[in-house]
Motif scaffolding. Structure first.
Motif, PDB file in Angstrom:
ATOM      1  N   TYR A 237       0.824  -1.205   0.000  1.00  8.04           N
ATOM      2  CA  TYR A 237       0.000   0.000   0.000  1.00  8.04           C
ATOM      3  C   TYR A 237       0.861   1.260   0.000  1.00  8.04           C
ATOM      4  O   TYR A 237       0.631   2.191  -0.789  1.00  8.04           O
ATOM      5  N   LEU A 238       1.881   1.290   0.867  1.00  8.06           N
ATOM      6  CA  LEU A 238       2.745   2.468   0.936  1.00  8.06           C
ATOM      7  C   LEU A 238       3.542   2.647  -0.358  1.00  8.06           C
ATOM      8  O   LEU A 238       3.792   3.782  -0.796  1.00  8.06           O
ATOM      9  N   ASN A 239       3.912   1.553  -0.983  1.00  8.19           N
ATOM     10  CA  ASN A 239       4.617   1.632  -2.261  1.00  8.19           C
ATOM     11  C   ASN A 239       3.734   2.279  -3.325  1.00  8.19           C
ATOM     12  O   ASN A 239       4.205   3.120  -4.114  1.00  8.19           O
ATOM     13  N   ILE A 240       2.467   1.941  -3.325  1.00  4.91           N
ATOM     14  CA  ILE A 240       1.539   2.526  -4.295  1.00  4.91           C
ATOM     15  C   ILE A 240       1.308   4.006  -3.979  1.00  4.91           C
ATOM     16  O   ILE A 240       1.250   4.850  -4.885  1.00  4.91           O
ATOM     17  N   VAL A 241       1.168   4.326  -2.696  1.00  3.92           N
ATOM     18  CA  VAL A 241       1.020   5.735  -2.301  1.00  3.92           C
ATOM     19  C   VAL A 241       2.194   6.558  -2.821  1.00  3.92           C
ATOM     20  O   VAL A 241       2.029   7.633  -3.421  1.00  3.92           O
ATOM     21  N   SER A 258       5.068  11.411   4.948  1.00  2.14           N
ATOM     22  CA  SER A 258       3.626  11.173   4.796  1.00  2.14           C
ATOM     23  C   SER A 258       3.192   9.762   5.175  1.00  2.14           C
ATOM     24  O   SER A 258       2.002   9.452   5.119  1.00  2.14           O
ATOM     25  N   GLU A 259       4.138   8.913   5.597  1.00  2.00           N
ATOM     26  CA  GLU A 259       3.792   7.512   5.830  1.00  2.00           C
ATOM     27  C   GLU A 259       2.700   7.351   6.877  1.00  2.00           C
ATOM     28  O   GLU A 259       1.714   6.631   6.660  1.00  2.00           O
ATOM     29  N   ARG A 260       2.828   8.001   8.003  1.00  2.00           N
ATOM     30  CA  ARG A 260       1.837   7.856   9.068  1.00  2.00           C
ATOM     31  C   ARG A 260       0.474   8.366   8.616  1.00  2.00           C
ATOM     32  O   ARG A 260      -0.553   7.736   8.881  1.00  2.00           O
ATOM     33  N   ASP A 261       0.453   9.480   7.918  1.00  2.00           N
ATOM     34  CA  ASP A 261      -0.823  10.009   7.419  1.00  2.00           C
ATOM     35  C   ASP A 261      -1.464   9.045   6.413  1.00  2.00           C
ATOM     36  O   ASP A 261      -2.685   8.867   6.408  1.00  2.00           O
ATOM     37  N   ALA A 262      -0.636   8.419   5.582  1.00  2.00           N
ATOM     38  CA  ALA A 262      -1.167   7.463   4.599  1.00  2.00           C
ATOM     39  C   ALA A 262      -1.791   6.256   5.289  1.00  2.00           C
ATOM     40  O   ALA A 262      -2.856   5.769   4.888  1.00  2.00           O
ATOM     41  N   LEU A 263      -1.148   5.788   6.349  1.00  6.33           N
ATOM     42  CA  LEU A 263      -1.689   4.635   7.083  1.00  6.33           C
ATOM     43  C   LEU A 263      -2.972   5.007   7.819  1.00  6.33           C
ATOM     44  O   LEU A 263      -3.924   4.214   7.865  1.00  6.33           O
ATOM     45  N   ASN A 264      -3.007   6.194   8.401  1.00  2.06           N
ATOM     46  CA  ASN A 264      -4.231   6.631   9.068  1.00  2.06           C
ATOM     47  C   ASN A 264      -5.374   6.801   8.076  1.00  2.06           C
ATOM     48  O   ASN A 264      -6.537   6.522   8.392  1.00  2.06           O
ATOM     49  N   TRP A 265      -5.044   7.284   6.884  1.00  2.00           N
ATOM     50  CA  TRP A 265      -6.066   7.432   5.835  1.00  2.00           C
ATOM     51  C   TRP A 265      -6.666   6.063   5.503  1.00  2.00           C
ATOM     52  O   TRP A 265      -7.889   5.913   5.408  1.00  2.00           O
ATOM     53  N   ALA A 266      -5.810   5.061   5.330  1.00  2.00           N
ATOM     54  CA  ALA A 266      -6.289   3.714   5.017  1.00  2.00           C
ATOM     55  C   ALA A 266      -7.101   3.139   6.173  1.00  2.00           C
ATOM     56  O   ALA A 266      -8.111   2.464   5.960  1.00  2.00           O
TER      57      ALA A 266
END
Length: 296
Positions: A237-241, A258-266
């Motif tokens: 998922y993070l690779n695609i982000v 942005s990693e933490r924000d991306a995980l919270n978004w998911a």
């Protein structure tokens, strides 16, 4: 000759009535302009049906689709055979929502459109028109994919019978320049109920499934190639982000933070899918000033 005058009058009245009736009929649908686009949509309105050119098809490329390499390889090989005039299979893409099923079909179109590949999108409600659509395509030099997105049928729907017929169930052989690519969140396309298992019988040690189950499974089996998609891992998922953030022009510094924000978004969406990754990337890119690239 005494009856000739009344007969002439009768014929004249019949012709007048037919003329008025024809005036109420919808005009004949326009012939497709095959040079206008690489993708078309089957449209219906007020009794008319026609192929509408899609002037701006989705520009996604195969290189934009990450972490589904096996699925890309299988559908690309099948499509490459098809555009080369070699035997190829109808394809059913199934699995997790937002995992790239529809995007993969669009990317394949962009990859092979220069070699004569064309796509026709048909809604589930219009599958009863498949025979008419196939008649329009037969004999054309292009190679056509009929695309049915998010395909599934509920109890009581009968449109699936038209799909079965075109896939492999008609007296007429399917045209060699037409394939069907369909996506679905479930492999068997139709709902199955526990009660249907009560229709089984046992003869010695052999179990005979009920006819209702056989009817439903047979639709999926008419697709020669099944391609399955699975939920993404956190790293996938993070690779695609990160891919989409770079595509949208976000700086590496912002991406790294942005990693933490991306995980919270998911987490908030309840899914780590390619679609969720794209939506997060759009949101974050839109917050950057100035915007580097227009949204897709």
């Amino acid at each position: 000759m005494p009856n000739s005058l009344p007969l002439d009058r009768l014929l004249a009245r019949v012709e007048a009535v037919l003329g008025r009736f024809e005036a109420t009929l919808p005009p004949a649908p326009p012939l497709p302009d095959w040079d206008a686009a690489i993708a078309f949509r089957w449209r219906k309105n007020q009794g008319r049906s026609w192929l509408q050119a899609i002037r701006h098809p989705h520009p996604i490329r195969l290189a934009d689709l990450n972490n589904i390499d096996d699925q890309k390889e299988r559908i690309t090989a099948n499509t490459r055979q098809f555009v080369a005039g070699q035997p190829a299979n109808n394809v059913l893409l199934t699995g997790s929502r937002g995992s790239g099923k529809s995007s993969l079909v669009k990317a394949v179109l962009n990859e092979y459109s220069a070699k004569g590949l064309r796509l026709i999108e048909v809604d589930k409600e219009d599958l009863t028109d498949l025979a008419d659509i196939v008649d329009l395509l037969e004999g054309r030099p292009e190679r056509f994919i009929i695309f049915c997105d998010d395909l599934s049928f509920e109890a009581g729907e009968t449109a699936y019978k038209a799909l079965k017929s075109v896939l492999d169930g008609s007296v007429a052989a399917p045209p060699e320049n037409v394939l069907i690519y369909a996506t679905s969140n479930r492999r068997h396309l139709m709902p199955e109920y526990f009660a249907e298992n009560l229709d089984t019988t046992r003869v010695d040690d052999e179990i005979h499934p009920g006819e209702a189950i056989e009817e439903k499974i047979s639709l999926s089996e008419r697709f020669g190639l099944w391609i399955s998609f699975y939920p993404f891992s956190q790293d996938d998922y993070l690779n695609i982000v990160n891919h989409w953030l770079r595509y949208l022009g976000v700086s590496e510094k912002v991406i790294a933070a942005s990693e933490r924000d991306a995980l919270n978004w998911a987490l908030g969406r309840g899914s780590r899918s390619g679609r969720v990754a794209w939506q997060f990337a759009r949101d974050l890119a839109g917050q950057q000033k100035p915007a580097r690239k227009s949204a897709k």
